[in-house]
Design a protein around this motif. Structure first.
Motif, mmCIF file in Angstrom:
data_model
loop_
_atom_site.group_PDB
_atom_site.id
_atom_site.type_symbol
_atom_site.label_atom_id
_atom_site.label_comp_id
_atom_site.label_asym_id
_atom_site.label_seq_id
_atom_site.Cartn_x
_atom_site.Cartn_y
_atom_site.Cartn_z
ATOM 1 N N LEU A 170 0.815 -1.227 0.000
ATOM 2 C CA LEU A 170 0.000 0.000 0.000
ATOM 3 C C LEU A 170 0.848 1.277 0.000
ATOM 4 N N LEU A 171 2.132 1.145 0.344
ATOM 5 C CA LEU A 171 2.985 2.312 0.617
ATOM 6 C C LEU A 171 2.954 3.386 -0.452
ATOM 7 N N ASN A 172 3.053 2.953 -1.710
ATOM 8 C CA ASN A 172 3.149 3.941 -2.781
ATOM 9 C C ASN A 172 1.808 4.186 -3.463
ATOM 10 N N ARG A 173 0.745 3.879 -2.728
ATOM 11 C CA ARG A 173 -0.627 4.118 -3.199
ATOM 12 C C ARG A 173 -0.822 3.632 -4.638
ATOM 13 N N PRO A 174 -0.681 2.310 -4.838
ATOM 14 C CA PRO A 174 -0.791 1.761 -6.191
ATOM 15 C C PRO A 174 -2.227 1.860 -6.722
ATOM 16 N N ASP A 175 -2.339 1.803 -8.042
ATOM 17 C CA ASP A 175 -3.663 1.771 -8.681
ATOM 18 C C ASP A 175 -4.205 0.361 -8.701
ATOM 19 N N LEU A 176 -3.283 -0.603 -8.608
ATOM 20 C CA LEU A 176 -3.676 -2.002 -8.750
ATOM 21 C C LEU A 176 -2.859 -2.855 -7.792
ATOM 22 N N ILE A 177 -3.542 -3.732 -7.059
ATOM 23 C CA ILE A 177 -2.847 -4.692 -6.206
ATOM 24 C C ILE A 177 -3.283 -6.092 -6.624
ATOM 25 N N VAL A 178 -2.311 -6.961 -6.838
ATOM 26 C CA VAL A 178 -2.594 -8.370 -7.074
ATOM 27 C C VAL A 178 -2.194 -9.104 -5.798
ATOM 28 N N ALA A 179 -3.166 -9.672 -5.101
ATOM 29 C CA ALA A 179 -2.896 -10.365 -3.840
ATOM 30 C C ALA A 179 -3.074 -11.859 -4.104
ATOM 31 N N ASP A 180 -1.953 -12.596 -4.069
ATOM 32 C CA ASP A 180 -1.975 -14.011 -4.458
ATOM 33 C C ASP A 180 -2.079 -14.906 -3.218
ATOM 34 N N GLU A 181 -3.284 -15.275 -2.847
ATOM 35 C CA GLU A 181 -3.546 -16.125 -1.680
ATOM 36 C C GLU A 181 -2.784 -15.627 -0.453
ATOM 37 N N PRO A 182 -2.857 -14.326 -0.165
ATOM 38 C CA PRO A 182 -2.005 -13.791 0.896
ATOM 39 C C PRO A 182 -2.406 -14.257 2.275
ATOM 40 N N THR A 183 -3.608 -14.784 2.404
ATOM 41 C CA THR A 183 -4.067 -15.111 3.757
ATOM 42 C C THR A 183 -4.281 -16.605 3.946
ATOM 43 N N THR A 184 -3.877 -17.403 2.957
ATOM 44 C CA THR A 184 -4.161 -18.835 2.990
ATOM 45 C C THR A 184 -3.638 -19.516 4.254
#
Ligand SMILES: Nc1ncnc2c1ncn2[C@@H]1O[C@H](COP(=O)(O)OP(=O)(O)O)[C@@H](O)[C@H]1O
Ligand SMILES: [Mg+2]
Length: 321
Positions: A170-184
């Motif tokens: 989130l640091l650089n305030r992206p326009d797009l985040i792809v979260a690949d099973e980050p909480t599995t």
């Protein structure tokens, strides 16, 4: 109508291995708009991670994007130079990996890493970078972030470590985040909580979010749209409520049948019979046909993604009524 933040057009990413060509992603189309959450769902091996890595420009030989477009705000990333992709990564487009240690450096304090991540893309002083790091940690629900900034990654629990990795995204305030099973690796309650917070952040900031998971239950109440992937293709796509309440593809119906619901407590869960096909030996036509109770001879020909309703598509000759 706002243009989508990301639009994939007929994306194909193949791996040229000694055993043969693995068509991990074989003609994928979808789009995500600003502030929207897309749940990308499918069994292990269906091509979700390869799709994510393709978007970030992280496919290495023997893999290659062989066809299609990745349109980030209209710019085709399949034609971007490595320098351009590096500049976009971490700034405009961020990825959260299944293993937070893909993001975190074990031997550096969290503040050092976060300040570096800000200053890699923005010419700000240490104090400003630190303030941004603190704000990002607070956004992902890390208590007493000032004290936490001075910690090393191993001093966090698994859940907190993943929150730090998300804060870095989130640091650089992206326009797009792809979260690949980050909480599995985390407890289901915590998974839902993190996704809930992420969704709120994305809505507030206009960030588009692709949440990759093998578990439909994780995205059920939280994604705006769901795309179901099977053997390298999208087999169904639509608004979340439609996908959950009126699934048309037999595979999606099977996935929903295997999610525990309150009404079905105590009853046996439906299991999709058979196993995910080997990517080197896909059957002709619809890859799901060997496991499908609705299959006919027609299924030896690949069906297109067809309109089931406005904004609802399924790749099936015999959609569930
Ligand atoms: N480096 C690679 N070389 C060969 N095959 C690969 C490679 N990476 C992924 N694959 C294959 O691509 C398919 C999709 O993988 P992946 O995207 O990781 O699945 P998912 O994330 O949905 O579990 C799998 O069959 C996998 O074995
Ligand atoms: Mg994966």
């Amino acid at each position: 109508m706002t243009a989508p933040t990301l639009k994939l057009v007929n994306l194909k990413t193949h791996f040229f291995t000694r055993e043969g060509v693995v068509k991990s992603v074989d003609g994928v189309d979808f789009e995500v708009k600003a502030g929207e959450v897309l749940g990308l769902v499918g069994e292990s091996g269906s091509g979700k991670s390869v799709t994510g890595f393709s978007i970030l420009g992280l496919i290495d030989p023997p893999g290659r994007i062989v066809d299609g477009q990745i349109l980030y705000r209209g710019e085709d990333l399949t034609r971007a130079t490595p320098e351009r992709l590096r500049a976009l990564r971490g700034k405009n487009i961020a990825m959260v990996f299944q293993d937070p240690m893909m993001t975190l450096n074990p031997v550096l304090r969290v503040d050092t890493q976060m300040i570096e991540a800000v200053r890699a893309h923005d010419d700000v002083d240490d104090a400003a970078a630190r303030a941004r790091a603190l704000a990002a940690l607070a956004q992902v629900g890390i208590p007493s972030p000032e004290a936490r900034l001075r910690s090393y990654p191993h001093q966090f629990s698994g859940g907190m470590r993943q929150r730090v990795a998300i804060a870095i995204a989130l640091l650089n305030r992206p326009d797009l985040i792809v979260a690949d099973e980050p909480t599995t690796a985390l407890d289901v309650t915590i998974q839902g909580q993190i996704l809930f917070e992420m969704r709120k952040l994305c809505r507030d900031t206009g960030t588009a979010l692709i949440w990759v998971t093998h578990d439909l239950a994780v995205v059920a109440g939280l994604a705006d749209h769901i795309a179901v992937m099977y053997a390298g293709r999208i087999v169904e796509h639509g608004p979340t409520a439609t996908i959950l309440e009126q699934p048309r593809h037999p595979y999606t119906r099977g996935l929903i049948g295997s999610v525990p619901t309150r009404g079905h407590r105590g009853q046996a869960l439906f299991q999709i019979p058979g196993m995910a096909p080997s990517p080197l030996r896909l059957p002709p036509g619809c890859a799901f046909q060997p496991r499908c109770d609705r299959a006919s001879d027609q299924c030896a020909t690949m069906p297109d993604l067809r309109d089931m309703a406005p904004d609802h598509h399924a790749r099936c000759w015999h959609p569930v009524a």
